[in-house]
Design an enzyme around this catalytic site. Structure first.
Site, mmCIF file in Angstrom:
data_model
loop_
_atom_site.group_PDB
_atom_site.id
_atom_site.type_symbol
_atom_site.label_atom_id
_atom_site.label_comp_id
_atom_site.label_asym_id
_atom_site.label_seq_id
_atom_site.Cartn_x
_atom_site.Cartn_y
_atom_site.Cartn_z
ATOM 1 N N ASP A 10 0.886 -1.161 0.000
ATOM 2 C CA ASP A 10 0.000 0.000 0.000
ATOM 3 C C ASP A 10 0.924 1.211 0.000
ATOM 4 O O ASP A 10 1.538 1.529 1.020
ATOM 5 C CB ASP A 10 -0.881 -0.052 1.264
ATOM 6 N N LYS A 72 2.956 11.316 -3.566
ATOM 7 C CA LYS A 72 1.851 10.682 -4.288
ATOM 8 C C LYS A 72 0.894 11.724 -4.875
ATOM 9 O O LYS A 72 0.221 11.460 -5.860
ATOM 10 C CB LYS A 72 1.115 9.774 -3.306
ATOM 11 N N GLU A 173 -7.223 0.745 -4.149
ATOM 12 C CA GLU A 173 -7.159 0.642 -2.682
ATOM 13 C C GLU A 173 -8.474 0.156 -2.062
ATOM 14 O O GLU A 173 -8.459 -0.756 -1.235
ATOM 15 C CB GLU A 173 -6.729 1.985 -2.091
ATOM 16 N N ASP A 195 -12.788 5.476 1.949
ATOM 17 C CA ASP A 195 -11.346 5.511 2.190
ATOM 18 C C ASP A 195 -10.870 6.966 2.191
ATOM 19 O O ASP A 195 -10.799 7.603 1.139
ATOM 20 C CB ASP A 195 -10.665 4.696 1.072
#
Ligand code: AMP
Length: 610
Positions: A10, A72, A173, A195
């Site tokens: 992850d 990211k 994810e 999420d």
């Protein structure tokens, strides 16, 4: 023989986590410090040493300019994009524009691409796994936010490659979270995965079926909405308070800003378990008279909630839209999974519970379930005895640009992948010998509002009247969500294809320019007889209305009501012109109705005054 080991990673905005399936059980691998997650941070010291993870985080304040966090947010994005502008406005490290309009990060005078920085984090995760397992690891499944587009996925894959890992699959994810929730439990349920992480927000609706089938029904999100935005609100508040008190803007000082960032995040996390906390930063800056100034402020939970209300509301709006896309009611959702560090904030937990009208599941660990799900997927890919099927969907519509700058969708949003779709187009000009295929991803009707993924030219077409040469365009999305496109001249069998790559890196202006320059070479939708008839009818009505316009305008222009009617009529005509240009049967039919109403109204007005 035991099957090859595959790790699941992850790669988070704030923290990363690595897991593996051992003897059939998915397990998170702790790092050397015993922590199950590792900060996604990279730094270069004065001596030129590279630091990754906790060790990079510990020195972030004293080496702010050379410490990268939240890379990211920049991966696979264009330098000129609003998101990049926004992200670098608050970052303490330096960024410059790269050769492909991409972002480069400067650490100690050396420029790094974003995939290179992410590769350092991936490599660290790989080393953590290798230390624990005592053997080299070559393969990984890496997760990305469901809403990542093709460029962002490709860039993440590149990062894996730079880190010496074969990324055997990229999965979303929320899907990974659902896998870790449903694995081995033989459930039949519709679940929502909410999420909310450090940099991104995602919502996915999945159906978990018998025999290990995980089918995503809809997915959506915002790749620029995360815990960092809440931190930014706290920072803004602290900066304002300090300015009120001392008249000094703490933002001018990179080191002060980094300390503020740290303190804001810490306060936010503390406020998940206590009702108030104090931010205490001694010697934060010196005044004009060289005296040291301190920052000392109490933040309460209600204040934090007030500062972040609209951000939380935005996530709920996206949930509402996604449910509507999935044609589901909240009471059809049988389980809600919370993923990502931000879901520990009580207000967020409550907002989700209120919206779905149920208490979220306690069955998944918000920080670990994504890596666990990735490891399960990795295990299933190398171990053929595993009966697990993962059916994900494409998060954005995919298509090509057609004549007039319109976006013609070949694969709609939320289509199950892998998939392929074909459509036949025709040339848009007489004797056109080349076509340019501009591949785009996005939700906008106008092509230039979407993301350009790539382009290629099909040449050597037979000279023929407009619309006589037929080109078959095929889109394919593989299980990683990566796109390839093929165009074939049906006359000659001539073919061209591309695997869409992340290097195009163009600005909106460049895209517009490209589209203008390619104008003569674009394709047109193949037009059927039915479309021709509808088009002619629409054109007839447009002509009639335009002929009556001056007369009607003169008659009704005196009243507000009349002016409004004129404006509406103009809008109807404009929309109809677009439909004519696009040759889209459904919208032509719809516009013809509007045109007919307008024409009747115009005729009525003129008749009454005769
Ligand atoms: P993730 O990307 O899932 O690792 O989530 C990281 C985000 O969650 C960061 O913005 C953290 O500040 C935030 N976070 C972690 N723990 C907490 C907590 N206890 N309360 C509020 N936010 C938290």
């Amino acid at each position: 023989m035991a099957s090859e080991k595959v790790i699941g990673i992850d790669l988070g905005t704030t923290n990363s986590c690595v897991a593996i399936v051992e003897n059939g059980t998915p397990t998170v691998i702790p790092n050397r410090g015993g922590y199950k997650t590792t900060p996604s941070m990279v730094a270069v010291t004065e001596a030129g040493k590279r630091l990754v993870g906790h060790i990079a985080k510990r020195q972030a304040i004293t080496n702010a300019e050379n410490t990268v966090y939240a890379a990211k947010r920049l991966i696979g994005r264009k330098w000129h994009s609003a998101q990049v502008r926004n992200a670098i406005a608050t970052s303490s490290y330096r960024t410059v524009e790269g050769p492909h309009n991409d972002v480069r990060i400067v650490l100690r005078e050396k420029e790094y691409s974003v995939p290179e920085i992410s590769a350092m984090v991936l490599q660290e995760m790989r080393v953590i796994a290798e230390d624990y397992l005592g053997e080299p690891i070559a393969k990984a499944v890496v997760t990305v936010p469901a809403y990542f587009n093709d460029n962002q996925r490709q860039a993440t894959r590149d990062a894996g490659e730079i880190a010496g890992l074969e990324v055997i699959r990229i999965i979303n994810e929320p899907t990974a979270a659902a896998l870790s929730y449903g694995y081995g439990r033989n459930l039949e349920k519709t679940v929502a995965v909410y999420d909310f992480g450090g940099g991104t927000f995602d919502i996915s609706i999945l159906e978990i079926g018998q025999n290990g089938v995980f089918k995503v029904i809809a997915t959506a999100g915002d790749t620029f909405l995360g815990g960092e935005d809440i931190d930014a609100r706290v920072i803004d508040w602290l900066v304002q308070e300090f300015k009120k008190e001392h008249g000094i803007d703490l933002r001018q000082d990179r080191m002060a800003l980094q300390r503020l960032k740290d303190a804001a995040e810490k306060a936010k996390c503390e406020l998940s378990s206590v009702r108030e906390t104090e931010v205490n930063l001694p010697f934060i800056i010196s005044s004009g008279r060289n005296e040291a100034l301190h920052l000392q402020k109490v933040i309460t939970r209600p204040l934090l909630e007030q500062l972040s209300t609209d951000l939380v509301e935005r996530t709920i709006d996206i949930c509402r839209q996604t449910l509507a896309d999935a044609e589901l009611h909240t009471d059809e959702i049988e389980e809600v999974l919370l993923v990502g560090g931000m879901t520990r904030m009580p207000r967020i937990h409550l907002a989700v519970a209120e919206f779905f009208r149920r208490e979220p599941s306690k069955g998944v660990h918000p920080d670990e379930c994504v890596a666990l799900g990735a490891s399960i997927q990795g295990y299933a890919l190398v171990d053929e005895s595993q009966e697990m099927v993962l059916l994900d969907v494409t998060p954005h519509a995919l298509g090509i640009v057609t004549q007039g700058g319109y976006f013609e969708v070949l694969i709609p949003q939320n289509t199950t992948v892998p998939t392929h779709r074909q459509k036949i187009f025709t040339t848009s000009r007489e004797n056109q010998t080349a076509v340019k295929i501009l591949v785009m991803q996005g939700e906008h009707e106008l092509a230039e509002q979407n993301e350009l993924l790539g382009e290629f030219v099909l040449t050597g077409l037979r000279r023929a009247p407009k619309g006589q040469v037929e080109i078959e365009v095929t889109f394919e999305i593989n299980a990683d969500g990566i796109v390839s496109v093929r165009a074939k001249d049906l006359d000659t069998g001539l073919e061209q294809s591309i695997q869409v790559t992340a290097t195009s890196g163009l600005t909106r202006d460049e895209i517009s320019n490209m589209m203008r320059n390619a104008g003569d070479h674009l394709l047109e939708r193949r037009s059927s007889e039915e479309v021709e008839v509808a088009k002619q009818e629409a054109e007839r009505l447009i002509g009639e209305i335009e002929r009556l316009f001056p007369q009607v305008e003169q008659i009704v222009a005196q009243s507000d009501f009349g002016r409004e009617a004129i404006e509406k009529a103009r809008a109807v005509v404009d929309r109809a012109k677009i439909a004519v240009e696009k040759r889209d049967l459904a919208s032509l039919k719809e516009q013809i109705e509007g045109l007919a109403r307008t024409q009747r109204m115009f005729k009525g007005v003129v008749a009454k005054t005769l």
